[in-house]
Design a protein around this motif. Structure first.
Motif, PDB file in Angstrom:
ATOM      1  N   ALA A 265       0.822  -1.215   0.000  1.00 53.47           N
ATOM      2  CA  ALA A 265       0.000   0.000   0.000  1.00 53.47           C
ATOM      3  C   ALA A 265       0.853   1.261   0.000  1.00 53.47           C
ATOM      4  CB  ALA A 265      -0.937  -0.009   1.211  1.00 53.47           C
ATOM      5  N   ARG A 266       2.004   1.188   0.670  1.00 58.46           N
ATOM      6  CA  ARG A 266       2.866   2.366   0.780  1.00 58.46           C
ATOM      7  C   ARG A 266       3.870   2.468  -0.373  1.00 58.46           C
ATOM      8  NH1 ARG A 266       3.514   3.593   6.333  1.00 58.46           N
ATOM      9  NH2 ARG A 266       5.153   5.087   5.764  1.00 58.46           N
ATOM     10  N   GLY A 267       3.952   1.459  -1.221  1.00 54.24           N
ATOM     11  CA  GLY A 267       4.936   1.463  -2.297  1.00 54.24           C
ATOM     12  C   GLY A 267       6.353   1.435  -1.772  1.00 54.24           C
ATOM     13  N   ALA A 268       6.578   0.660  -0.714  1.00 52.57           N
ATOM     14  CA  ALA A 268       7.858   0.684  -0.005  1.00 52.57           C
ATOM     15  C   ALA A 268       8.869  -0.341  -0.490  1.00 52.57           C
ATOM     16  CB  ALA A 268       7.616   0.474   1.501  1.00 52.57           C
ATOM     17  N   ALA A 269       8.507  -1.202  -1.445  1.00 49.51           N
ATOM     18  CA  ALA A 269       9.444  -2.241  -1.893  1.00 49.51           C
ATOM     19  C   ALA A 269       9.094  -2.713  -3.294  1.00 49.51           C
ATOM     20  CB  ALA A 269       9.439  -3.422  -0.921  1.00 49.51           C
ATOM     21  N   ASP A 270      10.094  -3.286  -3.947  1.00 51.96           N
ATOM     22  CA  ASP A 270       9.915  -3.939  -5.237  1.00 51.96           C
ATOM     23  C   ASP A 270       9.795  -5.452  -5.069  1.00 51.96           C
ATOM     24  OD1 ASP A 270      10.713  -1.601  -7.274  1.00 51.96           O
ATOM     25  OD2 ASP A 270      12.071  -1.551  -5.556  1.00 51.96           O
ATOM     26  N   TYR A 271      10.447  -5.959  -4.030  1.00 53.75           N
ATOM     27  CA  TYR A 271      10.445  -7.386  -3.706  1.00 53.75           C
ATOM     28  C   TYR A 271      10.000  -7.567  -2.263  1.00 53.75           C
ATOM     29  CZ  TYR A 271      13.533  -8.472  -7.723  1.00 53.75           C
ATOM     30  OH  TYR A 271      14.077  -8.636  -8.971  1.00 53.75           O
ATOM     31  N   ILE A 272       9.368  -8.697  -1.992  1.00 55.04           N
ATOM     32  CA  ILE A 272       9.148  -9.135  -0.612  1.00 55.04           C
ATOM     33  C   ILE A 272       9.904 -10.434  -0.419  1.00 55.04           C
ATOM     34  CG2 ILE A 272       7.434 -10.082   0.989  1.00 55.04           C
ATOM     35  CD1 ILE A 272       5.523  -7.893   0.105  1.00 55.04           C
ATOM     36  N   ASN A 273      10.690 -10.468   0.647  1.00 59.54           N
ATOM     37  CA  ASN A 273      11.519 -11.632   0.946  1.00 59.54           C
ATOM     38  C   ASN A 273      10.725 -12.594   1.835  1.00 59.54           C
ATOM     39  OD1 ASN A 273      13.536 -13.466   1.381  1.00 59.54           O
ATOM     40  ND2 ASN A 273      14.998 -12.015   2.255  1.00 59.54           N
ATOM     41  N   ILE A 274      10.387 -13.742   1.270  1.00 54.36           N
ATOM     42  CA  ILE A 274       9.649 -14.764   2.002  1.00 54.36           C
ATOM     43  C   ILE A 274      10.614 -15.570   2.860  1.00 54.36           C
ATOM     44  CG2 ILE A 274       8.165 -16.808   1.775  1.00 54.36           C
ATOM     45  CD1 ILE A 274       6.847 -14.211   0.780  1.00 54.36           C
ATOM     46  N   LYS A 275      10.316 -15.702   4.142  1.00 58.22           N
ATOM     47  CA  LYS A 275      11.101 -16.551   5.035  1.00 58.22           C
ATOM     48  C   LYS A 275      10.138 -17.302   5.939  1.00 58.22           C
ATOM     49  CE  LYS A 275      15.428 -13.914   5.309  1.00 58.22           C
ATOM     50  NZ  LYS A 275      16.293 -13.072   6.186  1.00 58.22           N
ATOM     51  N   ILE A 276      10.101 -18.619   5.808  1.00 52.60           N
ATOM     52  CA  ILE A 276       9.167 -19.398   6.602  1.00 52.60           C
ATOM     53  C   ILE A 276       9.461 -19.275   8.082  1.00 52.60           C
ATOM     54  CG2 ILE A 276       8.636 -21.003   4.728  1.00 52.60           C
ATOM     55  CD1 ILE A 276      10.552 -23.027   6.024  1.00 52.60           C
ATOM     56  N   THR A 277      10.715 -19.011   8.441  1.00 56.22           N
ATOM     57  CA  THR A 277      11.093 -18.925   9.856  1.00 56.22           C
ATOM     58  C   THR A 277      10.580 -17.657  10.513  1.00 56.22           C
ATOM     59  OG1 THR A 277      13.045 -20.311   9.515  1.00 56.22           O
ATOM     60  CG2 THR A 277      13.074 -18.903  11.429  1.00 56.22           C
ATOM     61  N   LYS A 278      10.264 -16.630   9.727  1.00 57.69           N
ATOM     62  CA  LYS A 278       9.774 -15.389  10.348  1.00 57.69           C
ATOM     63  C   LYS A 278       8.252 -15.281  10.321  1.00 57.69           C
ATOM     64  CE  LYS A 278      10.176 -12.421   6.252  1.00 57.69           C
ATOM     65  NZ  LYS A 278      10.701 -11.188   5.670  1.00 57.69           N
ATOM     66  N   THR A 279       7.573 -16.210   9.610  1.00 57.46           N
ATOM     67  CA  THR A 279       6.113 -16.114   9.523  1.00 57.46           C
ATOM     68  C   THR A 279       5.388 -17.430   9.785  1.00 57.46           C
ATOM     69  OG1 THR A 279       6.111 -16.641   7.152  1.00 57.46           O
ATOM     70  CG2 THR A 279       6.296 -14.318   7.751  1.00 57.46           C
ATOM     71  N   GLY A 280       6.103 -18.560   9.748  1.00 57.24           N
ATOM     72  CA  GLY A 280       5.438 -19.846   9.679  1.00 57.24           C
ATOM     73  C   GLY A 280       5.165 -20.185   8.223  1.00 57.24           C
ATOM     74  N   VAL A 281       4.923 -21.466   7.940  1.00 62.60           N
ATOM     75  CA  VAL A 281       4.811 -21.924   6.557  1.00 62.60           C
ATOM     76  C   VAL A 281       3.507 -21.469   5.905  1.00 62.60           C
ATOM     77  CG1 VAL A 281       4.831 -23.930   5.032  1.00 62.60           C
ATOM     78  CG2 VAL A 281       6.252 -23.928   7.099  1.00 62.60           C
ATOM     79  N   THR A 282       2.391 -21.678   6.591  1.00 64.01           N
ATOM     80  CA  THR A 282       1.094 -21.352   6.003  1.00 64.01           C
ATOM     81  C   THR A 282       0.997 -19.879   5.657  1.00 64.01           C
ATOM     82  OG1 THR A 282       0.016 -23.156   7.206  1.00 64.01           O
ATOM     83  CG2 THR A 282      -1.403 -21.393   6.382  1.00 64.01           C
TER      84      THR A 282
END
Length: 372
Positions: A265-282
Motif C-alpha cells: 500500500a505504501r509502495g515501499a518495496a519492489d520485492y518481498i523476501n519470504i522466510k518461513i522462519t519469520k512467519t510460519g509456513v502457512t
C-alpha cells in the motif's frame, strides 16, 4: 496419490524434538549481531500410520527476536495442541498455531514443516507437488558474505567465486565507509559479479543513499538493496527506491500478511523476501500469493538453517513459482550437514529431488523430548 483409508491415517500421534548445534565456517556477522554456531531445534512428527516427517526451528535472535531457549519453552504447548489432529489439515493447524503463538514463528515453522512433510510422505508426493509444481527445475542461489575486514571479505568472495557463485549478498549497514570499501575490493577482484546489499535494518536513510551512490561510482552492479533501514521506516524505503533507482526488498518489514499489505500500500518495496522462519509456513504461502497478485516480485531466504528448513523453502520455489531471487545458501555456510537425502547443491545451483516430502532424515539425539 493414495486414497485415505479412515480419518485416523493422518492423525498426529507423537512429536519429538531436540536441540542441534552446527558450527558456522566463518562468523556470521550482520549489522545487528553475530553468530558462530547455528543453535537450532529439529522436530520429528509421527502419524498413526507410522509415517514420519521432519522440521526445523532456526531462530536468529539478532534478526527475529526468537532464541532457541524461547523455542524450547514454547514447543511443549504447541506440540500438545496438535496431537490428535490430522496432518491433512495442515493449513488449519498452521493458522491455529499462529493464533496461539504469534510471537514464535520459528517454533511454529518447525512444527508446521514436520506435519506437512509427514502428510506429503503419506501421500507419496514431493513437498513441491503439494504447492502445485509450477516451476520444477534447478535454481541458482546467491551466497552471503558476512561483515568482516577487507582481506577476509575478499578471500571469502574468491572462494565462492571459484565454486561458481556470481551474486554476492553482502552484509552491510554497520559502517558505511567500510561497507563501500569492501564492496569495491570484491568488485575489483572478481569480474562478472553483482551484489545484494543487505542492511539488516542497520542503515540510516542518508547512509544508504551514500552507499548506493558510491557503489555506482566504482561501477558495482547492485541488484537489490535488502531491508536497508529499520522495519517500521517505510517512508525511508520509499525514498531509497525513488532516489537510487535500485530495487528494494522488504525482509524484516514483512513478518505477517498484514505487514506485506502495508508495504504494498505504501509502495515501499519492489520485492518481498519470504522466510518461513519469520512467519510460519502457512502464512508464508499466503504472503507469497498476495505478493504475486499485487505485482511485486518474490525473493526467498532463511535464517541459519540446515537443508531441512531450506528444503521446505525450496519446495515453495518449485511449487508456487514466481520467485526471482533465491537466497537459499545457509547450509553451505555450516561446518557439516546433519541430515541425509533431499535436495543437493551443485556449485551455486540447488537441484530438485523426486522423493516424498522433503525426502530427508535426521537422527534424534538420545535426550530428545517426546510428546505423545
Amino acid at each position: 496419490m493414495q486414497t485415505v483409508i479412515g480419518s485416523l491415517t493422518f492423525t498426529i500421534t507423537r512429536i519429538e524434538y531436540w536441540p542441534v548445534d552446527i558450527p558456522i565456517t566463518d562468523p556470521f556477522v550482520v549489522a545487528t549481531g553475530a553468530r558462530t554456531v547455528a543453535e537450532n531445534v529439529f522436530l520429528r512428527v509421527t502419524l498413526a500410520n507410522g509415517t514420519q516427517g521432519y522440521g526445523e526451528a532456526a531462530p536468529f535472535p539478532e534478526v527475529g527476536g526468537e532464541s532457541r531457549e524461547s523455542c524450547l519453552r514454547t514447543l511443549p504447548q504447541l506440540c500438545k495442541a496438535v496431537l490428535g489432529r490430522s496432518a491433512a489439515s495442515y493449513k488449519e493447524v498452521g493458522r491455529s498455531l499462529s493464533e496461539q503463538a504469534c510471537a514464535y514463528p520459528a517454533a511454529r515453522c518447525g512444527l508446521e514443516t514436520a506435519i506437512i512433510d509427514a502428510y506429503c510422505r503419506t501421500e507419496n508426493i514431493p513437498m513441491w507437488q503439494l504447492w502445485g509444481g509450477a516451476d520444477v527445475r534447478s535454481r541458482e542461489t546467491d551466497i552471503t558474505i558476512p561483515i568482516a575486514d577487507l582481506d577476509k571479505t575478499v578471500a571469502l568472495a574468491r572462494g565462492w567465486y571459484v565454486r561458481g557463485f556470481r551474486l554476492f549478498k553482502m552484509k552491510v549497514g554497520k559502517d558505511v565507509e567500510s561497507d563501500i570499501h569492501r564492496l569495491e575490493a570484491v568488485h575489483r577482484a572478481l569480474p562478472g559479479i553483482s551484489f545484494i546489499g543487505d542492511g539488516n535494518q542497520g542503515f540510516s536513510r542518508r547512509d544508504c543513499l551514500t552507499f548506493a551512490q558510491e557503489v555506482k561510482r566504482f561501477g558495482g552492479i547492485m541488484a537489490l538493496l535488502e531491508q536497508p533501514v529499520v522495519r517500521d521506516d517505510l517512508d525511508s524505503m520509499v525514498a531509497i527506491r525513488r532516489e537510487t533507482g535500485i530495487p528494494v526488498a522488504a525482509d524484516e518489514s514483512v513478518r505477517s500478511l498484514a505487514d506485506a499489505q502495508e508495504v504494498v500500500a505504501r509502495g515501499a518495496a519492489d520485492y518481498i523476501n519470504i522466510k518461513i522462519t519469520k512467519t510460519g509456513v502457512t502464512e508464508a504461502v499466503e504472503i507469497a500469493s498476495f505478493t504475486k497478485a499485487s505485482g511485486l516480485k518474490l525473493m526467498i531466504g532463511g535464517m541459519l538453517e540446515t537443508r531441512i528448513a531450506m528444503g521446505c523453502s525450496f519446495s515453495l520455489v518449485l511449487g508456487l513459482g514466481g520467485f526471482d531471487v533465491l537466497d537459499l545458501d545457509t547450509p553451505l555456510l555450516l561446518a557439516d550437514d546433519p541430515v541425509t537425502g533431499g535436495y543437493r547443491y551443485d556449485g551455486s545451483y540447488l537441484q530438485p529431488w523426486s522423493g516424498p516430502g522433503i525426502d530427508m532424515k535426521a537422527t534424534p539425539s538420545p535426550d530428545a523430548i517426546t510428546i505423545e
